[in-house]
Enzyme design. Sequence first.
Site, PDB file in Angstrom:
ATOM      1  N   ASP A  40     -24.539  -8.512  11.363  1.00 35.05           N
ATOM      2  CA  ASP A  40     -23.302  -7.762  11.634  1.00 35.05           C
ATOM      3  C   ASP A  40     -22.538  -8.258  12.848  1.00 35.05           C
ATOM      4  OD1 ASP A  40     -24.956  -6.830  13.702  1.00 35.05           O
ATOM      5  OD2 ASP A  40     -23.865  -4.938  13.757  1.00 35.05           O
ATOM      6  N   GLU A  41     -22.876  -9.429  13.320  1.00 26.62           N
ATOM      7  CA  GLU A  41     -22.309  -9.874  14.589  1.00 26.62           C
ATOM      8  C   GLU A  41     -22.003 -11.360  14.525  1.00 26.62           C
ATOM      9  OE1 GLU A  41     -24.034  -9.739  19.045  1.00 26.62           O
ATOM     10  OE2 GLU A  41     -25.101  -8.588  17.574  1.00 26.62           O
TER      11      GLU A  41
HETATM   12  P1  TTP Z   1     -26.698  -3.695  16.630  1.00 25.63           P
HETATM   13  O1  TTP Z   1     -25.447  -4.511  16.484  1.00 25.63           O
HETATM   14  O2  TTP Z   1     -27.555  -3.916  17.833  1.00 25.63           O
HETATM   15  O3  TTP Z   1     -26.330  -2.170  16.640  1.00 25.63           O
HETATM   16  P2  TTP Z   1     -25.554  -1.268  15.589  1.00 25.63           P
HETATM   17  O4  TTP Z   1     -24.669  -2.066  14.685  1.00 25.63           O
HETATM   18  O5  TTP Z   1     -26.556  -0.425  14.898  1.00 25.63           O
HETATM   19  O6  TTP Z   1     -24.708  -0.312  16.511  1.00 25.63           O
HETATM   20  P3  TTP Z   1     -23.562  -0.596  17.594  1.00 25.63           P
HETATM   21  O7  TTP Z   1     -22.371   0.143  17.069  1.00 25.63           O
HETATM   22  O8  TTP Z   1     -24.084  -0.017  18.868  1.00 25.63           O
HETATM   23  O9  TTP Z   1     -23.353  -2.096  17.660  1.00 25.63           O
HETATM   24  O10 TTP Z   1     -27.617  -3.900  15.362  1.00 25.63           O
HETATM   25  C1  TTP Z   1     -27.109  -4.279  14.102  1.00 25.63           C
HETATM   26  C2  TTP Z   1     -28.038  -3.814  13.007  1.00 25.63           C
HETATM   27  O11 TTP Z   1     -29.321  -4.414  13.189  1.00 25.63           O
HETATM   28  C3  TTP Z   1     -28.276  -2.324  13.042  1.00 25.63           C
HETATM   29  O12 TTP Z   1     -27.317  -1.605  12.300  1.00 25.63           O
HETATM   30  C4  TTP Z   1     -29.668  -2.196  12.514  1.00 25.63           C
HETATM   31  C5  TTP Z   1     -30.350  -3.485  12.853  1.00 25.63           C
HETATM   32  N1  TTP Z   1     -31.281  -3.283  13.998  1.00 25.63           N
HETATM   33  C6  TTP Z   1     -32.634  -3.085  13.711  1.00 25.63           C
HETATM   34  O13 TTP Z   1     -33.044  -3.112  12.554  1.00 25.63           O
HETATM   35  N2  TTP Z   1     -33.497  -2.874  14.765  1.00 25.63           N
HETATM   36  C7  TTP Z   1     -33.085  -2.830  16.079  1.00 25.63           C
HETATM   37  O14 TTP Z   1     -33.899  -2.617  17.005  1.00 25.63           O
HETATM   38  C8  TTP Z   1     -31.691  -3.047  16.349  1.00 25.63           C
HETATM   39  C9  TTP Z   1     -31.172  -3.032  17.783  1.00 25.63           C
HETATM   40  C10 TTP Z   1     -30.835  -3.264  15.279  1.00 25.63           C
END
Ligand code: TTP
Length: 350
Positions: free
Chosen positions: A103-104
């Site tokens: 997602d990034e």
């Molecule tokens: P992130 O981008 O860290 O967070 P997020 O998208 O859930 O929320 P934010 O709006 O704060 O950015 O993580 C992306 C995805 O990765 C998240 O939706 C689920 C997964 N993930 C895990 O499975 N375990 C973890 O410990 C983290 C941090 C993320």
Amino acid sequence: MRKIIHIDADCFYAAVEVRDNPKLKGLPVAVGGSAERRGVIATASYEARKFGICSAMASATAMRRCPQLILIPGRMSAYREASRAMQGIFADYSNLIEPLSLDEAFLDVSDCTRCKGSATLIAREIRRRISKTIGITVSAGIAPNKFLAKVASDWNKPDDQFVITPDGIDAFLVNLPVNKIWGVGKVTATRLEKLGIKTCGDVKKYDLIKFVQLFGNFGEHIHKLACGVDDRPVVSQWRRKSISVENTYAQDLADLSACLKKLPELMESLEKRIEKLDQDYQINNSFLKMKFNDFSQTTVENQHFKPNLDDFTLLCKQAWQRGKMPVRLLGVGVRLNDLTQTNGQMELFS
Ligand code: TTP
């Protein structure tokens, strides 16, 4: 001067779940393993975060904090699909896309002529298209380099963006806490604080030579970033540094022999994953991770070019000696040498 955009989806997995089941909108939702099976939270919706629920928290704790929490098991295929759709949109704006996770991603849009070449407008258009066609929201950071773009995407989260222009870098950094720099964790932050350094502005004022004497090469890296200098390119092809499999057991593994019994099946999954790697990887080291039932964890590592049961047995014995208590998680993996990089370097020297 480059134009970099960092895009990060908002509570990604949870957002996909809410999209696919609109009844969940506005409710505390989390994606993760079940509390009964000692699962952990992967992510939580913003409504759930109000109850103090966050990623990596034990699902049982999350349920205690918010008994009405709707806990959903993950659907990786749906997340992968959403991720692919996002990549498709990014590709309309740049060839230089560096995904950091599903997602990034970083995009270098320096040469993009769409939206009159304005990175701010490009980011807004990308966000609008993702929301409209994929049905989730993303946040964006726009800046002249990767470090600043990444910090900026978090600034106005969720569903918004933040721009750091070249002229605005100093003002932005002067009060930015130093732990926003990649790699500055609790230990380094505490060491820095003892020197009176809390912000990037404080680092900048600190003498570079002295700083490098104290922190080595890493010190130089921190100092550069704190001054807003980050020359790292956006690298379109992401390469692995390691590959591993791990399992959190529903019931603790009581002793060393119980751990050793789990090794063959873990190794089998690891080998399957290794088989899928391309030919340009070479295995360097094998490692074994062990998390004890007091949540302390240890990783042991050894140089092996082909993982085998004898080596992992040895690593497992070593890890066990460090805790000697029941084990909740066991993982095995290998570190990888990327031959495409090594070959590139060899060519440079030949
Ligand atoms: P992130 O981008 O860290 O967070 P997020 O998208 O859930 O929320 P934010 O709006 O704060 O950015 O993580 C992306 C995805 O990765 C998240 O939706 C689920 C997964 N993930 C895990 O499975 N375990 C973890 O410990 C983290 C941090 C993320």
